[in-house]
Design an enzyme around this catalytic site. Structure first.
Site, PDB file in Angstrom:
ATOM      1  N   ASN A   1     -41.167  22.795  37.764  1.00 52.47           N
ATOM      2  CA  ASN A   1     -42.243  22.650  38.433  1.00 52.47           C
ATOM      3  C   ASN A   1     -42.022  21.817  39.805  1.00 52.47           C
ATOM      4  O   ASN A   1     -41.653  20.815  39.611  1.00 52.47           O
ATOM      5  CB  ASN A   1     -43.231  21.830  37.648  1.00 52.47           C
ATOM      6  CG  ASN A   1     -44.507  21.760  38.125  1.00 52.47           C
ATOM      7  OD1 ASN A   1     -44.898  21.012  39.236  1.00 52.47           O
ATOM      8  ND2 ASN A   1     -45.671  22.375  37.560  1.00 52.47           N
TER       9      ASN A   1
ATOM     10  N   CYS B   1     -30.789  12.796  32.160  1.00 51.42           N
ATOM     11  CA  CYS B   1     -31.354  13.908  31.353  1.00 51.42           C
ATOM     12  C   CYS B   1     -30.569  13.884  30.030  1.00 51.42           C
ATOM     13  O   CYS B   1     -29.742  13.088  29.978  1.00 51.42           O
ATOM     14  CB  CYS B   1     -31.579  15.322  31.879  1.00 51.42           C
ATOM     15  SG  CYS B   1     -30.216  16.322  32.421  1.00 51.42           S
TER      16      CYS B   1
END
Length: 139
Positions: free
Chosen positions: A22, A45
């Site tokens: 996004n 991450c």
């Protein structure tokens, strides 16, 4: 202090809904990365390749790096796991989405002032930590 942006990885090199990360979430993560009130920053991450690499690639675009240099850095860290879809996302990311915050006022401490976040959390060891969607910053 934790700042978390739920970022899904890039899935496929096409225009299907949800195929790419996004853009608005990525822009918000970059704004938090660039806000000096959040420094020092540790960005990560799960594997540190695809989502982290894509965010760092977009950061490099904001910093006016050439796409050749951005892609070279991404490939160097992703190694054999580099994804064309991540490179496409970086190339298509519009840096105008990133709104830079004004620098911290003289004498103002990190985490104070008009850009302070209120989602403070303590880590297991009691230190303050800032989670930047993909990663954690510990002070």
């Amino acid at each position: 202090r934790l700042i978390q942006h739920g970022v899904d990885g890039n899935k496929a090199p096409d225009d299907r809904e949800g195929a790419y990360m996004n853009h608005e979430i990525v822009a918000a993560a970059l704004e938090d990365l660039l806000d000096q009130a959040n420094h020092p920053v540790l960005l990560h991450c799960n594997q540190g390749k695809h989502r982290t690499g894509s965010i760092v690639g977009c950061l490099r675009k904001v910093q006016k790096w050439s796409l050749v240099a951005v892609f070279e850095e991404y490939r160097r860290f992703a190694g054999a796991k580099a994804r064309v879809v991540d490179l496409q996302f970086i190339e298509l990311f519009d840096t105008c989405r990133v709104r830079l915050r004004p620098p911290q006022a003289e004498g103002e401490e990190a985490g104070e002032g008009p850009h302070a976040r209120t989602d403070d959390t303590r880590t297991a060891d009691g230190s303050d930590s800032t989670h930047l969607g993909l990663g954690t910053v510990t002070r």
